[in-house]
Write an enzyme that holds these catalytic residues in place. Structure first.
Site, PDB file in Angstrom:
ATOM      1  N   CYS A   1      40.657 -24.575  -1.954  1.00  0.00           N
ATOM      2  CA  CYS A   1      39.805 -24.394  -0.834  1.00  0.00           C
ATOM      3  C   CYS A   1      40.778 -23.786   0.296  1.00  0.00           C
ATOM      4  O   CYS A   1      41.919 -24.152   0.026  1.00  0.00           O
ATOM      5  CB  CYS A   1      39.095 -25.549  -0.395  1.00  0.00           C
ATOM      6  SG  CYS A   1      38.251 -25.399   1.371  1.00  0.00           S
TER       7      CYS A   1
ATOM      8  N   CYS B   1      35.083 -31.545   2.506  1.00  0.00           N
ATOM      9  CA  CYS B   1      35.217 -29.855   2.535  1.00  0.00           C
ATOM     10  C   CYS B   1      33.988 -29.414   3.549  1.00  0.00           C
ATOM     11  O   CYS B   1      32.789 -29.804   3.396  1.00  0.00           O
ATOM     12  CB  CYS B   1      34.986 -29.604   1.425  1.00  0.00           C
ATOM     13  SG  CYS B   1      34.748 -27.718   1.328  1.00  0.00           S
TER      14      CYS B   1
ATOM     15  N   ASP C   1      40.696 -24.629   3.221  1.00  0.00           N
ATOM     16  CA  ASP C   1      41.084 -25.458   4.100  1.00  0.00           C
ATOM     17  C   ASP C   1      42.803 -25.627   4.369  1.00  0.00           C
ATOM     18  O   ASP C   1      43.601 -25.810   3.505  1.00  0.00           O
ATOM     19  CB  ASP C   1      40.524 -26.837   3.757  1.00  0.00           C
ATOM     20  CG  ASP C   1      40.565 -27.878   5.040  1.00  0.00           C
ATOM     21  OD1 ASP C   1      41.856 -28.003   5.580  1.00  0.00           O
ATOM     22  OD2 ASP C   1      39.259 -28.189   5.310  1.00  0.00           O
TER      23      ASP C   1
ATOM     24  N   HIS D   1      38.231 -30.661  -2.481  1.00  0.00           N
ATOM     25  CA  HIS D   1      38.586 -31.853  -1.556  1.00  0.00           C
ATOM     26  C   HIS D   1      37.475 -32.517  -0.904  1.00  0.00           C
ATOM     27  O   HIS D   1      36.507 -31.845  -0.535  1.00  0.00           O
ATOM     28  CB  HIS D   1      39.781 -31.400  -0.599  1.00  0.00           C
ATOM     29  CG  HIS D   1      39.286 -30.638   0.498  1.00  0.00           C
ATOM     30  ND1 HIS D   1      38.675 -30.892   1.815  1.00  0.00           N
ATOM     31  CD2 HIS D   1      39.040 -29.426   0.727  1.00  0.00           C
ATOM     32  CE1 HIS D   1      38.115 -29.901   2.406  1.00  0.00           C
ATOM     33  NE2 HIS D   1      38.498 -28.913   1.665  1.00  0.00           N
TER      34      HIS D   1
ATOM     35  N   ARG E   1      44.275 -27.846   5.437  1.00  0.00           N
ATOM     36  CA  ARG E   1      44.931 -29.156   4.933  1.00  0.00           C
ATOM     37  C   ARG E   1      45.262 -29.467   3.681  1.00  0.00           C
ATOM     38  O   ARG E   1      45.629 -30.398   3.221  1.00  0.00           O
ATOM     39  CB  ARG E   1      43.893 -30.285   5.865  1.00  0.00           C
ATOM     40  CG  ARG E   1      43.838 -30.331   7.096  1.00  0.00           C
ATOM     41  CD  ARG E   1      42.575 -30.983   7.528  1.00  0.00           C
ATOM     42  NE  ARG E   1      41.304 -30.559   6.913  1.00  0.00           N
ATOM     43  CZ  ARG E   1      40.110 -31.081   7.161  1.00  0.00           C
ATOM     44  NH1 ARG E   1      40.067 -32.270   7.909  1.00  0.00           N
ATOM     45  NH2 ARG E   1      38.887 -30.585   6.695  1.00  0.00           N
TER      46      ARG E   1
END
Length: 222
Positions: A64, A123, A66, A120, A68
């Site tokens: 992803c 999400c 993202d 994750h 993080r």
């Protein structure tokens, strides 16, 4: 002052006008980079010189976007060890030429041994796909996730806790994307020629930084 033709913006040299777009605020990133490169070179003299000569990762990570969920850091591997593709909600669809090109290059040129699809929990793409209101352009991308929900609607709707339902969709989305990877021509061709290649489905938890193996794994049929 150079200008890009046929564009509605101006490309300029920073030296001509000083700070633009907050560039001075980004100087810390360049300093971080210098310190990082210096530390690596001190610990492993010649590391970057050798790295520049070849790329031989064993892993393709499809994850992803993202911020993080950084691939190399999660598995504690240095630069050069993981070939990475990331998009919103780690989706693999057969109309996404970007993703498919990455997979083909990883399989046919780099000869990676493992393709890891890693989602994750928490999400944002999964959350948005489960919402009923309009999100604009991204709704076209989220349609792929909504299709996953549709495939598994009965079991998902049976989960009363909305957070657990969302977590389960995160997992099911990974599993569906693993299947999509396996059905890609470059992967099928690799298996037909006996190339050692395995596709895995993992998921990452933001709250503790730990990976979970979803125990979905595919390799060349016997």
């Amino acid at each position: 002052m150079p200008v890009l033709r046929d564009c509605n913006f101006r490309l300029v040299f920073l030296s001509e006008i000083g700070n633009i777009g907050g560039m001075n605020e980004l100087n810390g990133l360049f300093e971080n980079n210098r310190q990082w490169a210096k530390q690596i070179e001190q610990e492993q003299p010649g590391f970057f010189e050798e790295l520049s000569k070849q790329q031989t990762p064993e892993y393709l990570w499809i994850g992803c976007s993202d911020s993080r969920v950084p691939a190399n850091e999660i598995v504690a591997l240095p630069p050069g060890e993981v070939f990475v593709h990331r998009n919103i909600a780690n989706v693999v669809v057969h109309t996404d030429l970007n993703c498919l090109s990455v997979i083909q290059y990883a399989v046919e040129v780099l000869k990676v041994k493992h393709i890891i699809v890693c989602g994750h929990y928490g999400c944002g793409g999964i959350k948005a796909a489960m919402e009923s209101h309009n999100h604009g352009l991204i709704d076209n991308w989220l349609r792929h996730i909504r299709d996953v929900y549709r495939y598994h609607r009965e079991r998902l709707d049976a989960i009363e806790d909305p957070e657990k339902r969302k977590d389960r969709l995160c997992e099911l989305n990974v599993i569906e994307q693993v299947a999509n990877v396996c059905n890609f021509t470059a992967v099928e061709n690799a298996w037909e020629t006996g190339q050692k290649l395995t596709v895995h489905g993992w998921i990452y938890r933001l709250e503790d930084g730990l990976l979970k193996n979803l125990n979905v794994c595919a390799s060349a049929p016997p």
